[in-house]
Design a protein around this motif. Structure first.
Motif, short mmCIF file in Angstrom:
data_model
loop_
_atom_site.label_atom_id
_atom_site.label_comp_id
_atom_site.label_asym_id
_atom_site.label_seq_id
_atom_site.Cartn_x
_atom_site.Cartn_y
_atom_site.Cartn_z
N SER B 83 10.76 12.73 2.63
CA SER B 83 11.65 12.27 1.57
C SER B 83 12.17 10.87 1.80
CB SER B 83 12.85 13.22 1.41
OG SER B 83 12.41 14.53 1.30
N GLY B 84 11.28 9.96 2.12
CA GLY B 84 11.69 8.58 2.29
C GLY B 84 11.77 7.87 0.95
N ASP B 85 11.80 6.56 1.03
CA ASP B 85 11.89 5.74 -0.17
C ASP B 85 10.48 5.46 -0.69
OD1 ASP B 85 14.02 3.42 -1.40
OD2 ASP B 85 11.87 3.10 -1.64
N LEU B 86 10.26 5.72 -1.96
CA LEU B 86 8.90 5.62 -2.50
C LEU B 86 8.33 4.21 -2.40
CD1 LEU B 86 6.80 7.42 -3.70
CD2 LEU B 86 7.69 6.94 -5.97
N LEU B 87 9.19 3.20 -2.62
CA LEU B 87 8.71 1.82 -2.54
C LEU B 87 8.28 1.49 -1.11
CD1 LEU B 87 10.98 -0.40 -4.78
CD2 LEU B 87 8.58 0.18 -5.08
N LEU B 88 9.09 1.95 -0.15
CA LEU B 88 8.75 1.70 1.25
C LEU B 88 7.42 2.37 1.58
CD1 LEU B 88 9.82 0.33 3.73
CD2 LEU B 88 10.95 2.46 4.38
N VAL B 89 7.20 3.57 1.04
CA VAL B 89 5.95 4.28 1.27
C VAL B 89 4.77 3.47 0.74
CG1 VAL B 89 4.63 6.32 0.56
CG2 VAL B 89 7.00 6.57 1.26
N VAL B 90 4.94 2.92 -0.45
CA VAL B 90 3.85 2.14 -1.05
C VAL B 90 3.52 0.92 -0.20
CG1 VAL B 90 3.23 0.73 -3.04
CG2 VAL B 90 4.30 2.95 -3.38
N PHE B 91 4.57 0.26 0.31
CA PHE B 91 4.31 -0.94 1.12
C PHE B 91 3.71 -0.57 2.47
CE2 PHE B 91 7.80 -2.74 -1.65
CZ PHE B 91 6.89 -3.36 -2.48
N ALA B 92 4.15 0.55 3.04
CA ALA B 92 3.58 0.99 4.32
C ALA B 92 2.09 1.32 4.14
CB ALA B 92 4.32 2.20 4.85
N LEU B 93 1.76 1.88 2.98
CA LEU B 93 0.37 2.20 2.68
C LEU B 93 -0.48 0.93 2.68
CD1 LEU B 93 -1.77 4.25 1.68
CD2 LEU B 93 -1.07 3.68 -0.63
N THR B 94 0.05 -0.10 2.03
CA THR B 94 -0.69 -1.37 1.99
C THR B 94 -0.86 -1.94 3.39
OG1 THR B 94 0.40 -1.75 -0.11
CG2 THR B 94 -0.76 -3.61 0.86
N LEU B 95 0.20 -1.85 4.17
CA LEU B 95 0.14 -2.37 5.54
C LEU B 95 -0.96 -1.66 6.33
CD1 LEU B 95 1.39 -4.28 7.57
CD2 LEU B 95 2.97 -2.47 8.23
N ALA B 96 -0.99 -0.33 6.22
CA ALA B 96 -2.02 0.44 6.92
C ALA B 96 -3.40 -0.03 6.52
CB ALA B 96 -1.85 1.93 6.62
N GLN B 97 -3.57 -0.21 5.22
CA GLN B 97 -4.88 -0.62 4.70
C GLN B 97 -5.28 -2.00 5.23
OE1 GLN B 97 -5.42 2.09 2.47
NE2 GLN B 97 -7.48 1.64 3.14
N ILE B 98 -4.26 -2.87 5.34
CA ILE B 98 -4.52 -4.23 5.82
C ILE B 98 -5.05 -4.20 7.26
CG2 ILE B 98 -3.42 -6.41 6.48
CD1 ILE B 98 -3.87 -6.22 3.52
N PHE B 99 -4.58 -3.23 8.06
CA PHE B 99 -5.06 -3.15 9.44
C PHE B 99 -6.54 -2.80 9.47
CE2 PHE B 99 -0.61 -2.86 10.92
CZ PHE B 99 -0.70 -3.85 11.87
N LEU B 100 -6.96 -1.96 8.54
CA LEU B 100 -8.39 -1.65 8.48
C LEU B 100 -9.19 -2.90 8.13
CD1 LEU B 100 -10.63 0.47 8.54
CD2 LEU B 100 -10.24 0.85 6.11
N THR B 141 13.48 9.40 -13.12
CA THR B 141 14.41 10.26 -12.37
C THR B 141 15.63 9.52 -11.82
OG1 THR B 141 13.28 9.86 -10.29
CG2 THR B 141 12.49 11.73 -11.60
N LYS B 142 15.68 8.22 -12.03
CA LYS B 142 16.79 7.39 -11.52
C LYS B 142 16.88 7.43 -10.00
CE LYS B 142 18.23 6.36 -15.65
NZ LYS B 142 16.84 6.57 -16.10
N SER B 143 15.73 7.60 -9.34
CA SER B 143 15.78 7.61 -7.88
C SER B 143 14.43 7.20 -7.31
CB SER B 143 16.13 9.01 -7.38
OG SER B 143 15.95 9.04 -5.99
N PHE B 144 14.50 6.46 -6.19
CA PHE B 144 13.27 6.12 -5.49
C PHE B 144 13.03 7.10 -4.35
CE2 PHE B 144 13.19 1.62 -7.14
CZ PHE B 144 11.94 1.74 -7.70
N ASN B 145 13.94 8.02 -4.18
CA ASN B 145 13.82 8.95 -3.06
C ASN B 145 12.81 10.05 -3.37
OD1 ASN B 145 14.53 11.52 -1.61
ND2 ASN B 145 15.77 10.05 -0.50
N VAL B 146 11.81 10.19 -2.49
CA VAL B 146 10.72 11.13 -2.77
C VAL B 146 11.25 12.55 -2.92
CG1 VAL B 146 8.56 12.09 -1.93
CG2 VAL B 146 9.06 9.68 -1.58
N GLY B 147 12.25 12.89 -2.09
CA GLY B 147 12.82 14.24 -2.16
C GLY B 147 13.43 14.51 -3.52
N ASP B 148 14.17 13.53 -4.03
CA ASP B 148 14.78 13.70 -5.35
C ASP B 148 13.72 13.85 -6.43
OD1 ASP B 148 17.10 13.44 -4.05
OD2 ASP B 148 17.58 11.42 -4.74
#
Ligand code: SF4
Lengths: 164, 287
Positions: B83-100, B141-148
């Motif tokens: 249940s982290g922040d969705l935007l942070l998740v998206v950026f972390a995904l990009t970062l992971a991809q960049i390492f590849l 949903t008025k929230s970036f929180n994945v849990g919400d």
């Protein structure tokens, strides 16, 4: 318990084959024979492959290529010569440009007979190769980097009995 | 807010489920092609095999990048399921991809280079749509929180039908399926040898494979978010979406990268932005 025998990835190289054997190898991938059910995948990349499948015989054009592919494959690895051309040169043995079977160049572990080799015998050859692959793994054997001693020597280019 | 337990569950279970999904995928693919197909445990055999092989690399940094790709993909997924922040998740995904991509660039090989460049193009292609999806979820949903978002009672998919379709479109890119498997692909497909993974072999290739399982589960979790209001419909939808991806994979030929980038941007602009705009106007202006 080993996974090597359950997931053999092959790389197929056509060394001056007449295409007869190549078509039979590709036939193995069709729904009729479907070698993927044994986990066999035809990769196009020597670095991902475990089994080197060669068709056709060695000539001056493909010496370097065969060596290059073989040396790039990570251990453990085996080489399978498919068809009588790859085994000994076959009907082309006496041609002026043919040096003979693949074992003139790299250590071959399995020879698959036939002209063209039938898909059944190719599958049988690969399955035999799996046993050898497994043995190599348990021994921790690493294949030496193969170099071509004959590359620049004119008089060694041909198969015995060929036009010298 | 952060739910550590779900994060740990993801880290432990995702490779198991992801591997099974990959195995079922291969089985269904084979059946669609009229073949018997491998055992559904085949992906595990493959990865087990890769770890038995010699580690042949061009340079040591390659392994480092493969490990970074692995770690950051786990981080992305764990953050998502915890249940982290969705935007942070998206950026972390990009970062992971960049390492590849960096891993592929670090090997001095033309095939690896072409694969890396194509991977960058793919990132460029899917990124706008993924960000629009995250924004759409916020608007709904008025929230970036994945849990919400996952536990909301708002039927997100009904509010964001366009964004959902657009997300499915880029999902094909993310799952490396035809017609968008331009940087590297699954099964026995070949493209420019093996694209980004050309120069990886043995254990590091195995690591990349496991990373892909994590990624698959994470992406399916993302699909679930659209149906968070009803878990049953959510799970069914996720399964249907994956089957649809397999069908698309088997009925389409690979396209050129130009088409992949142009079409996914076009889709992002048309369905994504229009959907967002419609949502704003229906809500009576900017909330
Ligand atoms: S063995 Fe026969 S079919 Fe095979 S490459 Fe030689 S000539 Fe052609």
């Amino acid at each position: 318990m080993t996974y090597l025998a359950k997931s053999p990835w092959i790389i197929h190289y056509d060394a001056s084959s007449c295409n007869g054997c190549d078509i039979e190898i590709l036939a193995c991938l069709t729904p009729m024979y479907d070698v993927e059910r044994f986990g066999i995948i035809n990769t196009g990349n020597p670095k991902h492959a475990d089994i080197f499948v060669v068709t056709g015989s060695v000539n001056e054009q493909n010496r370097e290529v065969i060596l290059n592919i073989y040396n790039q494959m990570p251990d453990p690895k085996v080489a399978v010569a498919v068809g009588i051309c790859a085994t000994s040169g076959g009907v082309f043995r006496e041609c002026y440009n043919v040096a003979g079977g693949i074992d003139k160049l790299i250590p071959v572990d399995v020879y698959v007979m036939g002209c063209a080799a039938r898909p059944e015998s190719i599958i049988d050859g690969i399955v035999t190769a799996l046993g050898i692959l497994e043995k190599k793994r348990s021994e921790g054997a690493s294949a030496p980097v193969v170099t071509d001693h004959h590359m620049n020597k004119e008089h060694h280019k041909h198969a015995e009995g060929g036009v010298q | 807010m952060i739910n550590i337990v779900w994060g740990i569950v993801f880290v432990l279970l995702a490779p198991v489920i992801g591997g099974l999904v990959a195995g079922i995928d291969r089985k269904i693919t084979a059946r669609m092609q009229g073949r018997v197909g491998p055992s559904i445990l085949q992906p595990f055999y493959d990865v087990g095999k890769l770890f038995e092989k010699e580690q042949a690399v061009v340079n040591e940094t390659q392994i480092f990048y493969a490990i970074c790709y692995f770690i950051f993909m786990i981080f992305t997924g764990a953050l998502f399921f915890a249940s982290g922040d969705l935007l942070l998740v998206v950026f972390a995904l990009t970062l992971a991809q960049i390492f590849l991509v960096l891993g592929a660039f670090s090997a001095n090989s033309p095939y690896s280079y072409v694969g890396a460049e194509r991977e960058l193009l793919q990132i460029m292609a899917y990124e706008p749509m993924v960000i629009i999806t995250a924004v759409g979820m916020y608007v709904a949903t008025k929230s970036f929180n994945v849990g919400d978002i996952a536990t909301t009672t708002v039927p997100i998919v009904l509010l964001l039908p366009g964004i959902f379709l657009g997300f499915l479109y880029v999902l094909t890119i993310k799952l490396r399926k035809s017609p968008f498997d331009i940087s590297t692909s699954h099964h026995a497909h070949q493209e420019i040898v093996k694209g980004v993974t050309t120069e990886f072999s043995g254990p590091s290739l195995g690591l990349i494979e496991i990373t892909h399982w994590y990624e698959t589960i994470f992406l399916l979790g993302f699909v679930y978010l659209f149906f968070g209001f009803n878990p049953l419909i959510g799970v069914v939808a996720v399964i249907i979406v994956y089957l649809l991806e397999i069908l698309i994979d088997n009925t389409n030929a690979r396209v050129k990268w130009q088409l992949a980038v142009k079409s996914s941007w076009l889709i992002a602009i048309i369905v994504g932005v229009v959907n967002l705009a419609a949502l704003y106007f229906l809500a009576g202006g900017v909330p």
